[in-house]
Scaffold this motif. Structure first.
Motif, mmCIF file in Angstrom:
data_model
loop_
_atom_site.group_PDB
_atom_site.id
_atom_site.type_symbol
_atom_site.label_atom_id
_atom_site.label_comp_id
_atom_site.label_asym_id
_atom_site.label_seq_id
_atom_site.Cartn_x
_atom_site.Cartn_y
_atom_site.Cartn_z
ATOM 1 N N THR A 1 0.859 -1.192 0.000
ATOM 2 C CA THR A 1 0.000 0.000 0.000
ATOM 3 C C THR A 1 0.892 1.238 0.000
ATOM 4 O O THR A 1 1.298 1.717 1.066
ATOM 5 C CB THR A 1 -0.917 0.007 1.240
ATOM 6 O OG1 THR A 1 -1.623 -1.235 1.321
ATOM 7 C CG2 THR A 1 -1.921 1.150 1.163
ATOM 8 N N PRO B 1 2.313 5.006 0.026
ATOM 9 C CA PRO B 1 1.773 6.176 0.735
ATOM 10 C C PRO B 1 1.078 7.132 -0.230
ATOM 11 O O PRO B 1 1.460 7.256 -1.393
ATOM 12 C CB PRO B 1 3.025 6.814 1.352
ATOM 13 C CG PRO B 1 4.170 6.319 0.530
ATOM 14 C CD PRO B 1 3.784 4.961 0.060
ATOM 15 N N GLY C 1 9.099 6.513 3.245
ATOM 16 C CA GLY C 1 7.948 5.731 2.808
ATOM 17 C C GLY C 1 7.909 5.567 1.305
ATOM 18 O O GLY C 1 7.596 4.487 0.791
ATOM 19 N N ALA D 1 5.880 1.806 12.372
ATOM 20 C CA ALA D 1 4.551 2.250 11.944
ATOM 21 C C ALA D 1 4.515 2.459 10.437
ATOM 22 O O ALA D 1 3.512 2.137 9.775
ATOM 23 C CB ALA D 1 4.179 3.540 12.674
ATOM 24 N N LEU D 2 5.604 2.977 9.874
ATOM 25 C CA LEU D 2 5.674 3.193 8.432
ATOM 26 C C LEU D 2 5.544 1.882 7.674
ATOM 27 O O LEU D 2 4.741 1.760 6.729
ATOM 28 C CB LEU D 2 6.998 3.875 8.078
ATOM 29 C CG LEU D 2 7.380 3.894 6.588
ATOM 30 C CD1 LEU D 2 6.368 4.689 5.794
ATOM 31 C CD2 LEU D 2 8.793 4.441 6.400
ATOM 32 N N TYR D 3 6.319 0.871 8.067
ATOM 33 C CA TYR D 3 6.275 -0.406 7.351
ATOM 34 C C TYR D 3 4.894 -1.050 7.460
ATOM 35 O O TYR D 3 4.405 -1.654 6.505
ATOM 36 C CB TYR D 3 7.357 -1.340 7.889
ATOM 37 C CG TYR D 3 8.759 -0.807 7.676
ATOM 38 C CD1 TYR D 3 9.102 -0.168 6.485
ATOM 39 C CD2 TYR D 3 9.730 -0.919 8.669
ATOM 40 C CE1 TYR D 3 10.376 0.346 6.291
ATOM 41 C CE2 TYR D 3 11.007 -0.410 8.479
ATOM 42 C CZ TYR D 3 11.322 0.221 7.296
ATOM 43 O OH TYR D 3 12.587 0.727 7.108
ATOM 44 N N GLN D 4 4.265 -0.893 8.607
ATOM 45 C CA GLN D 4 2.924 -1.456 8.757
ATOM 46 C C GLN D 4 1.930 -0.736 7.838
ATOM 47 O O GLN D 4 1.051 -1.381 7.244
ATOM 48 C CB GLN D 4 2.489 -1.370 10.218
ATOM 49 C CG GLN D 4 3.279 -2.303 11.127
ATOM 50 C CD GLN D 4 2.984 -2.077 12.595
ATOM 51 O OE1 GLN D 4 1.864 -1.736 12.971
ATOM 52 N NE2 GLN D 4 3.996 -2.256 13.438
ATOM 53 N N ARG D 5 2.073 0.568 7.672
ATOM 54 C CA ARG D 5 1.198 1.300 6.743
ATOM 55 C C ARG D 5 1.420 0.855 5.306
ATOM 56 O O ARG D 5 0.491 0.852 4.485
ATOM 57 C CB ARG D 5 1.429 2.809 6.861
ATOM 58 C CG ARG D 5 0.936 3.414 8.162
ATOM 59 C CD ARG D 5 0.833 4.923 8.060
ATOM 60 N NE ARG D 5 2.101 5.555 7.733
ATOM 61 C CZ ARG D 5 3.001 5.956 8.636
ATOM 62 N NH1 ARG D 5 2.758 5.760 9.935
ATOM 63 N NH2 ARG D 5 4.128 6.541 8.268
ATOM 64 N N LEU D 6 2.649 0.469 4.981
ATOM 65 C CA LEU D 6 2.960 0.009 3.626
ATOM 66 C C LEU D 6 2.433 -1.402 3.361
ATOM 67 O O LEU D 6 2.443 -1.846 2.203
ATOM 68 C CB LEU D 6 4.470 0.043 3.391
ATOM 69 C CG LEU D 6 5.132 1.415 3.343
ATOM 70 C CD1 LEU D 6 6.643 1.274 3.150
ATOM 71 C CD2 LEU D 6 4.541 2.287 2.244
#
Length: 303
Positions: free
Chosen positions: A141, A143, A236, A267-272
């Motif tokens: 996903t 950013p 990101g 948190a960044l990797y989880q958003r990706l």
């Protein structure tokens, strides 16, 4: 071979013949085994110094249940182990007089081996402060919105730039390595492909690397943005670009490690789209195993 006996060898090809299917059956859990075995195979054992790397396989009734590797001047790397398997390995290495500075593996296996090594050798284990989490990519996903600019895959003509960025990363994380034209080929950075995120005017602001495709899997390593450029979305963007490049290269699984002390990157990797696979731990040992009967000096090519 007895049911609980480990087979040790300095022949990486023999190790991969015995353990290759086992390692590829769970490539995420075995990422370090696969990565370092491939590096030894590609570079040759002589590239690692006068002491050859050692690999081990635990087989029962012809089925592989666990593996390890040990590189010269480095600690032990383990596949996931039960406490019983960890104890049998510690007993075998202690009996051979093997010295070990550390162990590095998923948290439960590293802890089980550290405790077993202390029982068999008297060495005191110390858990390192740095705690890592291994992630595996689910659905990528990217950013939104992306920062202005673009990703650019670096090629051979960009070697000077790659070495500069890898040197900056190594300095930032405290990695003790010399990176220049003479040492580059021997570093862990040399076999990666790199992507830069550049601003519209071509200024590089963030870099990400990925290891070769091994066992259907690619590890993203490294992701780095200089401190004064953080907080602008560059990490990101470049992490998404290199993750996409890994998928395009044919990876069924894409994995990466993150330092749990850095909540921003986690948190960044989880958003990706990265999801937790396991936590990682390393223990340092206060002293080496005793030399038993001079066997350390007389270890054979295959034991």
């Amino acid at each position: 071979m007895r049911p609980d006996e480990w087979h040790l060898t300095e022949d990486v090809d023999e190790f991969l013949v015995r353990a290759g299917d086992f390692l590829r059956s769970r490539p995420g859990a075995h990422v370090m085994q696969l990565t370092w075995a491939e590096r030894v195979r590609a570079r040759g054992a002589e590239a690692f110094g006068t002491e050859a790397p050692v690999f081990g396989v635990l087989e029962r009734a012809g089925e592989v249940h666990a593996t390890f590797f040990r590189l010269p001047h480095r600690g032990l790397g383990l596949s996931p182990l039960t406490p019983e398997q960890a104890d049998s390995l510690a007993a075998r290495l202690a009996a051979l007089g093997r010295s070990l500075p550390s162990v590095n593996a998923d948290h439960s296996a590293a802890t089980a081996f550290a405790e077993a090594w202390q029982r068999h050798t008297g060495a005191t284990p110390r858990l390192r402060d740095t705690r890592l989490r291994l992630y595996r990519l689910g659905t990528l996903t990217p950013p939104e919105p992306l920062p202005s600019g673009r990703g650019r895959i670096l090629g051979e003509q960009d070697l000077e730039q790659v070495m500069f960025w890898c040197g900056e990363f190594a300095n930032a994380v405290g990695e003790d390595v010399s990176i220049d034209a003479d040492t580059w080929a021997s570093t862990r950075f040399a076999d990666k492909r790199y992507t830069l995120w550049e601003t519209p005017d071509g200024t590089p602001v963030s870099i990400a690397g990925m290891n070769p495709l091994i066992g259907g899997q690619i590890q993203v390593d490294i992701v780095y943005t200089p401190a004064h450029l953080r907080g602008r979305g560059y990490a990101g963007a470049v992490a998404a670009e290199v993750s996409r490049a890994a998928l395009t290269a044919g990876a069924r699984d894409v994995v990466l490690f993150a330092d749990l002390a850095n909540p921003t990157s986690n948190a960044l990797y989880q958003r990706l789209g990265y999801r937790t696979l396991t936590d990682w731990a390393a223990y340092d040992f206060s002293c080496a195993a005793p030399d038993v009967g001079g066997e350390r000096a007389n270890s054979r090519r295959t034991e």
